[in-house]
Scaffold this motif. Structure first.
Motif, PDB file in Angstrom:
ATOM      1  N   THR A 172      -8.412  13.503  -8.287  1.00 49.61           N
ATOM      2  CA  THR A 172      -8.114  13.122  -6.671  1.00 49.61           C
ATOM      3  C   THR A 172      -9.115  12.278  -6.116  1.00 49.61           C
ATOM      4  N   THR A 173      -8.866  11.202  -5.390  1.00 47.11           N
ATOM      5  CA  THR A 173      -9.644  10.559  -4.478  1.00 47.11           C
ATOM      6  C   THR A 173      -9.231  10.647  -2.926  1.00 47.11           C
ATOM      7  N   LEU A 174     -10.120  10.546  -1.950  1.00 44.87           N
ATOM      8  CA  LEU A 174      -9.678  10.864  -0.547  1.00 44.87           C
ATOM      9  C   LEU A 174     -10.094   9.484   0.392  1.00 44.87           C
ATOM     10  N   ILE A 175      -9.238   9.554   1.336  1.00 43.38           N
ATOM     11  CA  ILE A 175      -9.636   8.587   2.326  1.00 43.38           C
ATOM     12  C   ILE A 175      -9.405   9.298   3.759  1.00 43.38           C
ATOM     13  N   ALA A 176      -9.888   8.530   4.799  1.00 45.06           N
ATOM     14  CA  ALA A 176      -9.728   9.185   6.038  1.00 45.06           C
ATOM     15  C   ALA A 176      -9.905   7.696   7.105  1.00 45.06           C
ATOM     16  N   GLY A 177      -9.052   7.706   8.155  1.00 39.23           N
ATOM     17  CA  GLY A 177      -9.276   6.671   8.951  1.00 39.23           C
ATOM     18  C   GLY A 177      -8.100   6.704  10.158  1.00 39.23           C
ATOM     19  N   ASN A 178      -8.308   6.104  11.143  1.00 43.41           N
ATOM     20  CA  ASN A 178      -7.404   6.113  12.406  1.00 43.41           C
ATOM     21  C   ASN A 178      -6.487   5.371  12.308  1.00 43.41           C
ATOM     22  N   ASP A 179      -6.331   4.252  11.443  1.00 41.26           N
ATOM     23  CA  ASP A 179      -5.270   3.144  11.339  1.00 41.26           C
ATOM     24  C   ASP A 179      -4.139   3.373  10.108  1.00 41.26           C
ATOM     25  N   ALA A 180      -3.058   3.780  10.527  1.00 49.43           N
ATOM     26  CA  ALA A 180      -2.114   4.032   9.433  1.00 49.43           C
ATOM     27  C   ALA A 180      -1.782   2.795   8.329  1.00 49.43           C
ATOM     28  N   ASP A 181      -1.823   1.483   8.876  1.00 41.56           N
ATOM     29  CA  ASP A 181      -1.847   0.480   8.332  1.00 41.56           C
ATOM     30  C   ASP A 181      -2.996   0.147   7.347  1.00 41.56           C
ATOM     31  N   ALA A 182      -4.068   0.379   7.956  1.00 39.90           N
ATOM     32  CA  ALA A 182      -5.586  -0.008   7.200  1.00 39.90           C
ATOM     33  C   ALA A 182      -5.529   0.937   5.847  1.00 39.90           C
ATOM     34  N   LYS A 183      -5.085   2.244   6.213  1.00 41.54           N
ATOM     35  CA  LYS A 183      -5.070   3.311   5.103  1.00 41.54           C
ATOM     36  C   LYS A 183      -4.107   2.902   4.088  1.00 41.54           C
ATOM     37  N   GLN A 184      -3.024   2.494   4.412  1.00 45.58           N
ATOM     38  CA  GLN A 184      -2.001   1.802   3.492  1.00 45.58           C
ATOM     39  C   GLN A 184      -2.648   0.692   2.618  1.00 45.58           C
ATOM     40  N   SER A 185      -3.476  -0.176   3.237  1.00 46.76           N
ATOM     41  CA  SER A 185      -3.975  -1.320   2.311  1.00 46.76           C
ATOM     42  C   SER A 185      -4.877  -0.791   1.604  1.00 46.76           C
ATOM     43  N   VAL A 186      -5.603   0.330   1.921  1.00 51.14           N
ATOM     44  CA  VAL A 186      -6.952   0.899   0.994  1.00 51.14           C
ATOM     45  C   VAL A 186      -6.000   1.765  -0.010  1.00 51.14           C
ATOM     46  N   THR A 187      -5.135   2.484   0.265  1.00 50.89           N
ATOM     47  CA  THR A 187      -4.270   2.847  -0.862  1.00 50.89           C
ATOM     48  C   THR A 187      -3.595   2.128  -1.864  1.00 50.89           C
ATOM     49  N   HIS A 188      -3.080   0.979  -1.519  1.00 46.44           N
ATOM     50  CA  HIS A 188      -2.652  -0.063  -2.283  1.00 46.44           C
ATOM     51  C   HIS A 188      -3.794  -0.450  -3.353  1.00 46.44           C
ATOM     52  N   LEU A 189      -5.015  -0.619  -2.836  1.00 44.30           N
ATOM     53  CA  LEU A 189      -6.363  -1.373  -3.598  1.00 44.30           C
ATOM     54  C   LEU A 189      -6.562  -0.072  -4.734  1.00 44.30           C
ATOM     55  N   LEU A 190      -6.501   0.900  -4.268  1.00 46.24           N
ATOM     56  CA  LEU A 190      -6.801   2.323  -5.086  1.00 46.24           C
ATOM     57  C   LEU A 190      -5.822   2.324  -6.181  1.00 46.24           C
ATOM     58  N   LYS A 191      -4.661   2.202  -5.888  1.00 47.35           N
ATOM     59  CA  LYS A 191      -3.574   2.284  -6.885  1.00 47.35           C
ATOM     60  C   LYS A 191      -3.982   1.091  -7.973  1.00 47.35           C
ATOM     61  N   SER A 192      -4.526  -0.231  -7.395  1.00 46.13           N
ATOM     62  CA  SER A 192      -4.735  -1.198  -8.396  1.00 46.13           C
ATOM     63  C   SER A 192      -5.592  -0.901  -9.183  1.00 46.13           C
ATOM     64  N   TYR A 193      -6.793   0.002  -8.728  1.00 47.19           N
ATOM     65  CA  TYR A 193      -7.980   0.498  -9.499  1.00 47.19           C
ATOM     66  C   TYR A 193      -7.460   1.369 -10.594  1.00 47.19           C
ATOM     67  N   GLY A 194      -6.114   1.864 -10.387  1.00 45.23           N
ATOM     68  CA  GLY A 194      -5.591   2.888 -11.533  1.00 45.23           C
ATOM     69  C   GLY A 194      -5.373   4.535 -10.831  1.00 45.23           C
ATOM     70  N   TRP A 195      -5.750   4.670  -9.603  1.00 40.67           N
ATOM     71  CA  TRP A 195      -5.778   5.796  -8.982  1.00 40.67           C
ATOM     72  C   TRP A 195      -4.139   6.322  -8.749  1.00 40.67           C
TER      73      TRP A 195
END
Length: 234
Positions: A172-195
């Motif tokens: 599991t990897t963890l994220i936190a932030g105040n902006d939902a769209d920003a977290k979605q962008s980070v989630t997309h990047l993490l998925k491209s890494y293979g998470w």
């Protein structure tokens, strides 16, 4: 996508190389490119001189922090925690309107403490801030026009960019932030890494726990002597 990675240490190099491999246009940011390229000795963590590493990655460019951030659509912060707020605050205009992924830990190295914690590489650094604040929150306050997402901080960066090196990626990897769209962008990047397992902890207040976990992460790493991951079972 144009992505800036701020910092030339091992973590920054891992992200820059992986992002270039994925087809992104990558710029690495440093305080003074001439000084960085002039170094001929390994850095404090034993990484080879950056000039040598850069020669093996011709698609990656080196620029100042500000120039790298200005040309990027997404920025990854790998500046050491003690200097991150000041360095990022100085380029607030170049970061405005962008997503900044922060994986820095607020370490103060070589602390004088009553009961030092000896480690294989010296005394364990002290966290500052801790408990009532976090580096992630400090960076967000310094950059009110930037969407800061705390991520990548609960694994070694070699594992962040290649989660399959541990348990085939089943952790599991963890994220936190105040902006939902920003977290979605980070989630997309993490998925491209293979998470596959990405847990959103909520607002940036959770960065306090993520940063404090660094000590436990170190203790586990010392005990195992190799890469590992933590799986959050629901």
């Amino acid at each position: 996508m144009k992505i800036a990675v701020l910092g030339t240490g091992g973590g920054g190099r891992a992200h820059a190389a992986r992002l270039a491999e994925l087809g992104h246009q990558v710029a690495v940011g440093t305080r003074d490119p001439e000084t960085t390229l002039a170094r001929t000795e390994p850095d404090v963590m034993g990484n080879p001189p950056f000039k040598q590493w850069l020669a093996d990655h011709p698609d990656i460019t080196l620029a100042t922090f500000g120039d790298a951030a200005a040309s990027a659509e997404l920025v990854i912060n790998g500046i050491d925690g003690h200097n991150a707020v000041q360095a990022l605050g100085a380029i607030a205009d170049q970061l405005a309107g962008k997503v900044l992924i922060d994986y820095a830990v607020p370490y103060l190295y070589n602390p004088t403490t009553e009961h030092p914690w000896p480690t294989p590489w010296g005394v364990m650094p002290r966290l500052d801030p801790v408990d009532t604040d976090s580096l992630g929150e400090q960076i967000q306050r310094a950059l009110p026009d930037t969407s800061v997402v705390k991520a990548f901080v609960t694994q070694e960066q070699d594992t962040v960019v290649d989660p399959a090196r541990v348990a085939g990626g089943d952790h599991t990897t963890l994220i936190a932030g105040n902006d939902a769209d920003a977290k979605q962008s980070v989630t997309h990047l993490l998925k491209s890494y293979g998470w596959h397992d990405i847990l959103d902890l909520g607002t940036l207040h959770a960065a306090r726990g993520m940063e404090m976990y660094a000590h436990l992460h170190s203790a586990i790493g010392f005990a195992l002597g190799g890469p590992f991951g933590v799986k959050i079972q629901r």
